[in-house]
Design a protein around this motif. Structure first.
Motif, PDB file in Angstrom:
ATOM      1  N   ARG A  67      -5.521  -5.455  -1.381  1.00 59.62           N
ATOM      2  CA  ARG A  67      -3.663  -4.890  -1.034  1.00 59.62           C
ATOM      3  C   ARG A  67      -3.264  -5.989   0.479  1.00 59.62           C
ATOM      4  NH1 ARG A  67      -5.490  -2.983   3.832  1.00 59.62           N
ATOM      5  NH2 ARG A  67      -6.476  -0.972   2.898  1.00 59.62           N
ATOM      6  N   ALA A 105      -0.979  -3.463   3.348  1.00 60.43           N
ATOM      7  CA  ALA A 105      -0.393  -1.540   3.957  1.00 60.43           C
ATOM      8  C   ALA A 105      -0.080  -2.120   4.743  1.00 60.43           C
ATOM      9  CB  ALA A 105      -1.500  -1.039   3.694  1.00 60.43           C
ATOM     10  N   PRO A 106       1.071  -2.602   4.447  1.00 57.56           N
ATOM     11  CA  PRO A 106       1.889  -2.843   6.208  1.00 57.56           C
ATOM     12  C   PRO A 106       2.179  -1.852   6.267  1.00 57.56           C
ATOM     13  CG  PRO A 106       3.291  -3.719   4.823  1.00 57.56           C
ATOM     14  CD  PRO A 106       2.228  -3.398   3.564  1.00 57.56           C
ATOM     15  N   SER A 107       2.361  -0.665   7.182  1.00 55.93           N
ATOM     16  CA  SER A 107       3.746   0.537   7.838  1.00 55.93           C
ATOM     17  C   SER A 107       4.874  -0.288   8.489  1.00 55.93           C
ATOM     18  CB  SER A 107       2.503   0.646   9.466  1.00 55.93           C
ATOM     19  OG  SER A 107       1.380   0.702   9.424  1.00 55.93           O
ATOM     20  N   GLU A 135       2.591   1.798   4.601  1.00 56.07           N
ATOM     21  CA  GLU A 135       1.585   2.705   4.655  1.00 56.07           C
ATOM     22  C   GLU A 135       2.500   3.353   5.360  1.00 56.07           C
ATOM     23  OE1 GLU A 135      -2.286   1.396   5.770  1.00 56.07           O
ATOM     24  OE2 GLU A 135      -2.475   1.806   4.311  1.00 56.07           O
ATOM     25  N   TYR A 160      -4.043   9.214   8.750  1.00 51.13           N
ATOM     26  CA  TYR A 160      -3.663   8.307   8.622  1.00 51.13           C
ATOM     27  C   TYR A 160      -5.243   7.958   8.122  1.00 51.13           C
ATOM     28  CZ  TYR A 160      -3.790   3.079   9.209  1.00 51.13           C
ATOM     29  OH  TYR A 160      -4.016   1.875   8.402  1.00 51.13           O
ATOM     30  N   VAL A 181      -5.523   6.417   3.846  1.00 49.62           N
ATOM     31  CA  VAL A 181      -6.078   4.782   3.279  1.00 49.62           C
ATOM     32  C   VAL A 181      -7.039   4.769   2.670  1.00 49.62           C
ATOM     33  CG1 VAL A 181      -7.218   2.794   4.545  1.00 49.62           C
ATOM     34  CG2 VAL A 181      -5.240   4.061   5.555  1.00 49.62           C
ATOM     35  N   ARG A 184      -8.066  -7.176   6.330  1.00 55.14           N
ATOM     36  CA  ARG A 184      -6.827  -7.450   6.932  1.00 55.14           C
ATOM     37  C   ARG A 184      -7.353  -6.739   8.848  1.00 55.14           C
ATOM     38  NH1 ARG A 184      -8.634   0.166   6.319  1.00 55.14           N
ATOM     39  NH2 ARG A 184     -11.292  -0.446   6.800  1.00 55.14           N
ATOM     40  N   HIS A 232      -8.265  -2.420  13.102  1.00 60.59           N
ATOM     41  CA  HIS A 232      -8.356  -1.539  12.088  1.00 60.59           C
ATOM     42  C   HIS A 232     -10.737  -1.585  12.327  1.00 60.59           C
ATOM     43  CE1 HIS A 232      -4.821  -0.558  11.075  1.00 60.59           C
ATOM     44  NE2 HIS A 232      -4.335  -1.938  11.496  1.00 60.59           N
TER      45      HIS A 232
END
Ligand code: GLU
Length: 467
Positions: free
Chosen positions: A6, A8-10, A42, A179, A183, A197, A201
């Motif tokens: 995946r 998963a950008p903010s 996200e 958050y 996730v 990622r 993180h």
């Protein structure tokens, strides 16, 4: 089992090249192993997330050709799901309500810092319920013994002692899930097998693994990518490459060039520099990802863009070029095809933006002669060669490069005027400036009638500027 990765950008701004490299690696891994790729937005930080930023993410991914099999999922649409999981965890004791006031937590923090300790929650509510009337947050009951050990696909074995981790807040007092919890539930529900990622993180991973363990859920594989640094060796900044993907499109880069550039920024396959998307999909594996940070190099990206402008089928480039031409307001209804333009200007242009502005004179009259060039090449003594040229070019019955070339050559022989003395005034006359591809091809592409009209305009210019 098929793999599923995946991105998963903010959605809090533009899509940065660093994030796109993460997306690319995650996408390539899924494509290499014939798996699935999920796009997840996200957006739990409601204050900073915008619809515009979501659109930028999907537009950028589409422009680059990074397609997704599922999504885009939005975390804000899944709050009920997160909350029901938190309620279950409260029921079975995996989480607990914490009633500690902000004031108490702040005093605790200050005291810990004063003692030289790392600030952390002291488990005050873990086993006792206090002040039940007050509103509460929910904390995850993190294991107190042992360690979390996981094998990062890039960095190898990572071990973090549970004594380092305090009981993480998973629901705020306003009822919103936090958050890290979202996730975890997403990776679980979306059956993500590989989490790719940024290394920023990495500290979240042990906490996320502990929650997954508490839920008796499978643990995905993790790969944390190293940072991209600016060309100055410091954190990537706007001046040294931290611009948005859409900015690269606007500046005239091809998606193929940007993807090729980004794939090599931290991954290698022998000494190979050029990779088509198909080759990337075939060759990409985690083994060859570098652990160390890579530095952004604009020159190399530009070099790759030039390479792709000259190596991709011009028909494919034409679509992108047409976008730039429209953006610059050039009307191409009367003039050569874009494929011709690409073949003609590919060698001289490093970006499509440059090519679009360069090709204007093939379609439209230029506003004025470049002052320096006119001063140098549209002088009274240039009148005669231009007049001869006008006559000879007007007599060509079959307008092709060979015949034009022959006319230019004959004039130099019969009149004794040097080639350069003919070529440069002609170039300035028909393009307005001093640069163009080879003059015979340029004149051919501009067309016979247009060429003659422009020579007339240059002759008039010579007259009016030299009275
Ligand atoms: N939303 C995070 C970011 O934009 C990515 C989190 C993750 O991949 O787990 O940095």
């Amino acid at each position: 089992m098929k793999i599923k990765t995946r991105f998963a950008p903010s959605p809090t701004g533009y899509l940065h090249v660093g994030s796109v490299r993460t997306a690319l690696y995650s996408w390539l891994l899924s494509r290499h192993l014939d798996g699935k790729f999920v796009l997840r937005i996200e957006d739990t930080d409601k204050k900073r997330s915008t619809q515009e930023a979501i659109d930028i993410i999907t537009d950028s991914m589409n422009w680059l050709g990074l397609d997704w099999n599922e999504g885009p999922y939005l975390q804000t649409k899944r709050f009920d799901r997160y909350n029901s999981m938190i309620n279950q965890m409260l029921e079975n004791g995996k989480a607990y309500r914490c009633y500690c006031s902000k004031k108490r937590l702040e005093a605790l923090r200050i005291a810990q810092i004063a003692k030289g300790e790392k600030p952390r929650y002291d488990n005050y509510c873990r086993n006792n319920q206090h002040n039940l009337e007050q509103c509460s947050v929910v904390r995850f009951r993190n294991p107190q013994e042992g360690s979390v050990i996981f094998k990062d696909e890039i960095r190898g074995l990572i071990k973090v002692s549970n004594s380092e981790l305090d009981d993480l807040i998973i629901r705020r007092s306003d009822g919103s899930p936090t958050y890290n919890f979202c996730v975890v539930i997403d990776d679980l529900d979306m059956e993500i097998t590989h989490v790719v990622r940024g290394e920023d993180h990495i500290n979240n991973t042990p906490r996320q693994i502990n929650i997954l363990n508490a839920l008796k859920a499978p643990i995905p594989k993790y790969a944390h990518l190293s940072m991209i640094l600016g060309s100055d060796g410091k954190k990537l900044s706007k001046r040294h490459g931290a611009i948005s993907v859409m900015q690269y499109r606007d500046d005239g880069y091809l998606p193929e060039a940007l993807l090729n550039y980004l794939v090599r920024l931290g991954w290698s396959h022998n000494d190979q520099e050029i990779f088509s998307l198909e080759q990337m999909k075939t060759l990409f594996t985690f083994n060859a990802i570098s652990k160390s940070a890579s530095a952004f190099n604009n020159e190399k990206l530009l070099w790759l863009n030039h390479y792709y402008i000259n190596h991709l089928p011009p028909e494919n480039i034409a679509t992108y070029l047409s976008w730039h031409i429209k953006k610059q307001g050039i009307n191409t209804s009367n003039g050569p095809s874009l494929v011709e333009i690409i073949k003609l200007l590919g060698k001289r242009c490093k970006t499509l933006k440059e090519m679009a502005s360069f090709c204007r004179y093939f379609y439209e009259e230029f506003k004025e002669f470049d002052a320096d060039m006119a001063k140098k090449y549209l002088r009274p003594l240039d009148r005669k060669p231009l007049e001869i040229l006008r006559t000879k070019l007007s007599l060509i019955s079959e307008w092709n490069v060979e015949n034009i070339h022959q006319v230019l050559k004959n004039i130099t022989i019969t009149s004794g005027i040097g080639m350069r003395q003919i070529m440069m005034p002609l170039r300035v006359a028909v393009t307005g400036g001093g640069q163009s591809p080879s003059i015979d091809i340029t004149v051919y592409t501009i067309g016979q009638q247009r060429t003659l009209t422009r020579i007339d305009r240059a002759l008039k210019f010579i007259t009016t500027h030299n009275i």
